[in-house]
Enzyme design. Structure first.
Site, short mmCIF file in Angstrom:
data_model
loop_
_atom_site.label_atom_id
_atom_site.label_comp_id
_atom_site.label_asym_id
_atom_site.label_seq_id
_atom_site.Cartn_x
_atom_site.Cartn_y
_atom_site.Cartn_z
N ASP A 70 1.52 40.26 65.41
CA ASP A 70 1.72 38.82 65.27
C ASP A 70 2.58 38.23 66.38
O ASP A 70 3.18 38.96 67.18
CB ASP A 70 2.33 38.50 63.89
CG ASP A 70 3.41 39.49 63.47
OD1 ASP A 70 3.94 40.21 64.34
OD2 ASP A 70 3.72 39.55 62.27
N ASP A 139 9.01 39.13 50.58
CA ASP A 139 7.98 38.54 49.71
C ASP A 139 6.69 39.35 49.74
O ASP A 139 5.67 38.93 49.21
CB ASP A 139 7.70 37.07 50.11
CG ASP A 139 7.25 36.93 51.56
OD1 ASP A 139 7.12 37.96 52.26
OD2 ASP A 139 7.02 35.78 51.99
N HIS A 141 5.06 40.25 52.55
CA HIS A 141 4.16 39.99 53.67
C HIS A 141 4.04 41.21 54.57
O HIS A 141 4.98 42.00 54.73
CB HIS A 141 4.55 38.72 54.46
CG HIS A 141 5.80 38.79 55.26
ND1 HIS A 141 6.85 37.92 55.09
CD2 HIS A 141 6.17 39.62 56.26
CE1 HIS A 141 7.81 38.21 55.95
NE2 HIS A 141 7.43 39.25 56.67
N GLU A 146 1.29 35.90 54.43
CA GLU A 146 2.22 35.50 53.38
C GLU A 146 1.51 35.48 52.03
O GLU A 146 0.28 35.48 51.97
CB GLU A 146 2.75 34.09 53.69
CG GLU A 146 3.52 33.99 55.00
CD GLU A 146 4.94 34.52 54.90
OE1 GLU A 146 5.27 35.25 53.93
OE2 GLU A 146 5.74 34.21 55.80
C1 F6R Z 1 6.70 41.86 62.43
C2 F6R Z 1 5.99 41.67 61.17
C3 F6R Z 1 6.71 41.44 59.88
C4 F6R Z 1 7.91 42.35 59.67
C5 F6R Z 1 8.63 42.00 58.38
C6 F6R Z 1 9.88 42.85 58.15
O1 F6R Z 1 5.79 42.04 63.50
O2 F6R Z 1 4.79 41.70 61.19
O3 F6R Z 1 5.80 41.61 58.82
O4 F6R Z 1 7.51 43.69 59.65
O5 F6R Z 1 8.98 40.64 58.39
O6 F6R Z 1 10.82 42.52 59.14
P1 F6R Z 1 12.17 43.35 59.29
O7 F6R Z 1 11.79 44.71 59.77
O8 F6R Z 1 12.95 42.58 60.33
O9 F6R Z 1 12.81 43.37 57.94
#
Ligand code: F6R
Length: 243
Positions: A70, A139, A141, A146
């Site tokens: 992403d 959440d 994701h 989302e």
């Molecule tokens: C990042 C991504 C997100 C993260 C998620 C957890 O490329 O796709 O899904 O993996 O937000 O983020 P952290 O590791 O910072 O808790």
């Protein structure tokens, strides 16, 4: 339901080493593999370990391809908080991967549909993702998919959930600076990977990890779809393991 292979480790550092073993094993058997990569805090110990092993000559990135999950909409590749910049700083600038062999969605695109279609086409042209790295949001994701009333298939634009904007504001000067939209691989893109490696650390992820593999499958918790992927490895630390 297909349960993941679960490896419980002591702490984030050990997660990094065990996750790096997965990458090392793949790259040894398939030197031109396509890696699906993630950003965020969780993978940092893994990228540190991959850089170390590359410098020790244990992993050769020179033929590797990568596709990131992403990117924030509206951020340029050299913006300090862009995911392209994150990848350069944490991995790409320190290993022999060729710049033309790395793709991250274009945050500045003016033609969203064309950019997303081209992203999917490049992944296909490279033979599909061999190993997809995932973190998880509070959440549920994965990528920036989302909670929703359906599982989105392909790379697309998303509006970020309030919870995600809140969680990510730590990287920006203020909450108003956090982009409100992003581009992400779809759930279909992620599920097409031959193998998925989910890494989860910290007690704050325990409840969402429980829901992910031990709760009902629902697009309201997007990660629950992984229950249907036939080849998932979960590496979590003791703090995040729900049992
Ligand atoms: C990042 C991504 C997100 C993260 C998620 C957890 O490329 O796709 O899904 O993996 O937000 O983020 P952290 O590791 O910072 O808790």
């Amino acid at each position: 339901m297909i349960h993941p292979r679960i490896i419980v480790v002591e702490n984030p550092e050990e997660m990094g080493a065990v996750a790096a073993d997965q990458f090392e094993a793949l790259i040894q058997t398939k030197p031109a593999a396509l890696l699906g990569l993630a950003t965020g805090s969780t993978p940092i110990p893994l990228y540190r370990e991959l850089v170390k092993r590359a410098n020790e000559g244990k992993i050769d990135f020179s033929r590797i391809r990568s596709a990131n999950l992403d990117e924030y909409k509206g951020l340029s590749p050299d913006h300090p908080q862009s995911y392209r910049k994150f990848m350069q700083d944490h991995l790409f600038d320190h290993v022999s991967i060729k710049p033309e062999n790395t793709i991250v969605p274009d945050g500045l695109t003016e033609d969203v549909d064309a950019m997303c279609a081209a992203y999917e086409a490049q992944i296909e042209a490279w033979g599909g993702v061999d190993l997809q790295l995932l973190g998880i949001g509070h959440d549920g994701h994965i990528g920036f998919n989302e909670p929703d009333d359906h599982f989105p298939a392909m790379t697309h634009e998303v509006k970020l959930a309030e919870m995600t904007i809140e969680a990510n504001k730590r990287f920006f000067d203020s909450v108003d600076d956090v982009p409100k939209a992003a581009f992400t691989m779809g759930i279909g893109t992620i599920m097409a990977a031959r193998k998925v490696l989910l890494i989860v650390t910290g007690a704050d992820k325990k409840e969402i990890l429980r829901q992910t593999f031990w709760g009902p499958v629902t697009p309201q918790v997007p990660a629950t779809i992984l229950q249907f992927h036939p080849n998932v490895v979960l590496i979590c630390d003791k703090a995040a393991y729900p049992f």
